[in-house]
Enzyme design. Structure first.
Site, PDB file in Angstrom:
ATOM      1  N   ARG A 254       0.860  -1.182   0.000  1.00 45.42           N
ATOM      2  CA  ARG A 254       0.000   0.000   0.000  1.00 45.42           C
ATOM      3  C   ARG A 254       0.902   1.239   0.000  1.00 45.42           C
ATOM      4  O   ARG A 254       1.907   1.269   0.698  1.00 45.42           O
ATOM      5  CB  ARG A 254      -0.907   0.033   1.237  1.00 45.42           C
ATOM      6  CG  ARG A 254      -2.097  -0.943   1.170  1.00 45.42           C
ATOM      7  CD  ARG A 254      -3.141  -0.466   0.189  1.00 45.42           C
ATOM      8  NE  ARG A 254      -4.295  -1.354   0.073  1.00 45.42           N
ATOM      9  CZ  ARG A 254      -4.358  -2.397  -0.742  1.00 45.42           C
ATOM     10  NH1 ARG A 254      -3.337  -2.707  -1.505  1.00 45.42           N
ATOM     11  NH2 ARG A 254      -5.451  -3.144  -0.785  1.00 45.42           N
ATOM     12  N   GLU A 283      -3.217   7.643  -5.039  1.00 45.50           N
ATOM     13  CA  GLU A 283      -3.595   7.159  -6.364  1.00 45.50           C
ATOM     14  C   GLU A 283      -4.884   7.828  -6.835  1.00 45.50           C
ATOM     15  O   GLU A 283      -5.783   8.052  -6.030  1.00 45.50           O
ATOM     16  CB  GLU A 283      -3.828   5.640  -6.309  1.00 45.50           C
ATOM     17  CG  GLU A 283      -2.549   4.884  -5.986  1.00 45.50           C
ATOM     18  CD  GLU A 283      -2.798   3.447  -5.563  1.00 45.50           C
ATOM     19  OE1 GLU A 283      -1.914   2.869  -4.923  1.00 45.50           O
ATOM     20  OE2 GLU A 283      -3.876   2.918  -5.887  1.00 45.50           O
ATOM     21  N   HIS A 301      -1.366   0.202  -9.734  1.00 46.59           N
ATOM     22  CA  HIS A 301      -2.046  -0.644  -8.732  1.00 46.59           C
ATOM     23  C   HIS A 301      -2.748  -1.831  -9.385  1.00 46.59           C
ATOM     24  O   HIS A 301      -3.965  -1.983  -9.292  1.00 46.59           O
ATOM     25  CB  HIS A 301      -3.042   0.177  -7.897  1.00 46.59           C
ATOM     26  CG  HIS A 301      -3.381  -0.507  -6.599  1.00 46.59           C
ATOM     27  ND1 HIS A 301      -3.779   0.178  -5.479  1.00 46.59           N
ATOM     28  CD2 HIS A 301      -3.370  -1.807  -6.234  1.00 46.59           C
ATOM     29  CE1 HIS A 301      -3.995  -0.678  -4.488  1.00 46.59           C
ATOM     30  NE2 HIS A 301      -3.757  -1.887  -4.929  1.00 46.59           N
TER      31      HIS A 301
END
Lengths: 338, 313
Positions: A254, A283, A301
């Site tokens: 993360r 993000e 991601h």
């Protein structure tokens, strides 16, 4: 039961009235990629909050008595507020590897079971981590760019990369993903060490009691841990400094586990060798300073986004929900013990 | 030994060049404007050639150097050396095995991951600044894919060992079946290609293996198959590969070598299922230094009349 929020398509497909409801807050990626019926089951039906014009709290109040389970893809947080509006809620299933979007404390308090992705996504995450490490050390993405711009024939040989074999790899978080990473890199002749909340007695790798010491003793740091209050900005200035100018960092966990500003500063100043990043603090915003760097490899991601994993995960999620409604043990229950 | 002439065929490594310059009388062949007149004037001084994957010692060069005693190769592949001619004339040949095995195998796996997981394309996408919420980059899982290896020598075995850590079932084609090895053997490359998901070329380049990956093999590998070449460009029929990719008869390719390096078919530049590398299989600081040390070690051993470190002939 009010029919207003159900789609007519849904109504005509099964004898709807006796099938239990599973709430979906936001359309999951699999619906967008493979269509609305990707996760269908004959044993339950979906209640799609996102198809209703009602604001969420009102929608939840209207369906409070029908919803026994929530299916979450990780895009929509399952908050304490949401949980409190659903007195019959007994299960939350998520396809996300991470659980930080679910209020686990509230679930524990209410005795709500949680089912996750188990270890089904671990291989893909580990493959991404290894792919990144090879790419950064051997300059695969950068050299591919070089060739595709026609520079090999005009400018000559590409600068040398660095050997992976024999490198010391430090894994932050030796859970399912960390273990898969270790198993793979072991075959490349890397020596593996790790930091985890607790030492794992049966594991052949060297344990370091804190991440700074781990970083000081490795050439590549791979972040494989969950994001919690304790791990927020775990990788900070001190850790990056200990990692040093020949060190590489790979993050497939993360974004907020790493102090991104500090990481960017180190990369720009050449204080670490390179980075492979699938996740970022904000993000989809990525620090633009990284775009000019050849020693950084990035992805949006998607460490778990393979076609095969979507299929496997879909089957797993449906299996968990069907087990719940049949009063059978969940396939991949998450332990909520502190 | 600084009176012993060593001809370096082409630029290959500055550390090697430096060391050869220090220890021998170094001739840099690529700096010479008129090669045949140069050879004529210096033929009696040159006792050794240092070659690599780009340029070595063909029959013509060997004939032009009557005092040639040894060809020390900065590569493990010997396809640029006329071995038969060397044997005939009693010229020793050495190469650089083992020191580069791991790097080449690492790169093969790196290419597999890069192609299947679209690493380069993902990176390009993020760098474009166009990543927005709700965009999904869907790729193909690598773990568990069937890997077929052409040539189960040192490099082939190292690739197998790494792929096994990803739970990839391993199959291979070799000139002869290896009964002591637990991998599935296929007696032809076409059959291997039909069975596997990822086909990797890891054999030496010889007359027999020239164009070993041809149209039939590529078609057998198929629209979901991926070809990885870390061997030599001429192992693959390049125009066939290009058309197969364009016509979607092949799923993807990761290529470190080409038929006419450094020229790469430009039609491949725009394909996002293809990763192209500039022959960097052994291209790490650590390995190139180890290879250079082997070249120097072999040359010194020869001229000191000691046993060669890594002789081939």
């Amino acid at each position: 039961m009010k029919a207003t929020a159900m789609t007519s398509e849904n109504q005509s497909r099964h004898s709807q009235s006796d099938l239990p409801y599973v709430l979906i807050l936001k359309p999951p990626p699999s619906f967008l990629l493979f269509g609305d019926h990707f996760l269908d089951s004959s044993k339950f039906q979906y209640l799609k909050a996102y198809e209703s014009p009602l604001p969420l709290p009102q929608f939840l109040q209207e369906h409070a008595q029908s919803v026994q389970a929530i299916f979450s893809s990780g895009l929509a947080p399952v908050t304490a507020e949401t949980i409190r509006l659903l007195p019959r809620l007994g299960l939350v299933v998520t396809t996300s590897q991470g659980l930080n979007h679910i209020d686990l404390t509230e679930c524990r308090r209410r005795g709500i079971a949680v089912a996750g992705a188990g270890t089904i996504l671990s291989a893909d995450c580990a493959d991404s981590a290894v792919g990144f490490l090879i790419d950064v050390l051997r300059k695969i993405s950068a050299a591919n760019r070089y060739v595709k711009q026609g520079l090999w024939s005009s400018q000559g040989a590409y600068p040398l990369g660095y050997k992976l074999g024999g490198k010391r790899v430090g894994i932050v978080g030796l859970g399912s993903i960390g273990t898969e990473v270790a198993k793979r890199l072991d075959a490349f002749g890397c020596s593996i060490s790790y930091n985890s909340r607790s030492k794992k007695p049966l594991v052949p790798y060297t344990f370091y009691p804190n991440v700074v010491e781990l970083a000081a003793n490795c050439d590549a740091l791979i972040i494989c841990c969950a994001l919690t209050d304790e791990t927020h900005h775990l990788i900070n200035k001190e850790v990056l400094s200990a990692l040093g100018k020949d060190g590489v960092i790979i993050n497939i966990a993360r974004g907020p586990i790493v102090d991104e500003k500090e990481l960017v500063r180190c990369l720009v100043k050449g204080e670490i060798r390179g980075a492979g990043l699938d996740v970022f603090e904000h993000e989809p915003d990525v620090p633009v300073e990284l775009f000019a760097l050849d020693n950084v490899v990035m992805s949006p991601h998607c460490a778990v986004l393979t076609t095969e994993s979507f299929e496997d995960l879909g089957k797993l999620m449906v299996g968990n929900i069907e087990a719940f409604f049949s009063n059978e043990p969940l396939l991949t229950p998450v332990s909520l013990d502190g | 030994m600084d009176s012993i002439g060593v001809l370096m065929a082409c630029p290959m490594n500055s550390y090697l060049e430096q060391q050869l310059d220090k220890r021998f009388k170094l001739f840099r062949f690529w700096t010479v404007p008129d090669k045949s007149s140069f050879l004529n004037s210096n033929k009696d001084s040159i006792q050794a050639v240092a070659g690599n994957a780009t340029a070595g010692a063909d029959a013509e060069l060997i004939e032009a150097l009557p005092k040639l005693e040894i060809v020390a190769n900065f590569s493990v592949g010997l396809d640029k050396i006329d071995l038969a001619k060397c044997k005939e004339k009693g010229i020793r040949v050495t190469n650089t095995p083992d020191v580069l095995t791991e790097d080449v195998a690492d790169l093969a796996i790196g290419l597999m991951l890069a192609v299947l997981r679209k690493l380069c394309e993902s990176d390009r996408y993020v760098r474009s600044g166009k990543w927005k919420k709700g965009d999904y980059m869907l790729t193909t899982k690598f773990t568990g894919k069937k890997v077929g290896i052409i040539g189960l020598g040192r490099i082939g075995m190292a690739i197998a060992k790494r792929a096994e850590a990803f739970s990839c079932p391993i199959s291979y084609y070799s000139r002869n079946e290896k009964p002591e090895i637990n991998y599935k053997y296929y007696p032809s490359v076409v059959e291997l290609a039909a069975y596997c998901d990822i086909l990797v070329v890891a054999c030496p380049l010889t007359k027999e293996t020239h164009h070993i990956v041809n149209r039939d093999v590529i078609n057998a590998l198929g629209p979901k198959g991926v070809l990885i070449n870390i061997g030599r460009g001429p192992h693959v029929e390049e125009p066939e590969l290009v058309s197969a990719l364009f016509e979607h008869r092949l799923g993807g390719a990761g290529l470190d070598v080409f038929e006419n390096e450094p020229y790469v078919p430009e039609e491949l530049f725009g394909l996002d299922n293809v990763v192209l590398l500039p022959h960097v299989g052994s291209g790490t600081v650590e390995t190139r230094e180890a290879m250079a040390d082997l070249v120097i070690g072999n040359l010194e051993a020869h001229f000191q009349k000691k046993p060669l470190l890594t002789p081939v002939v």
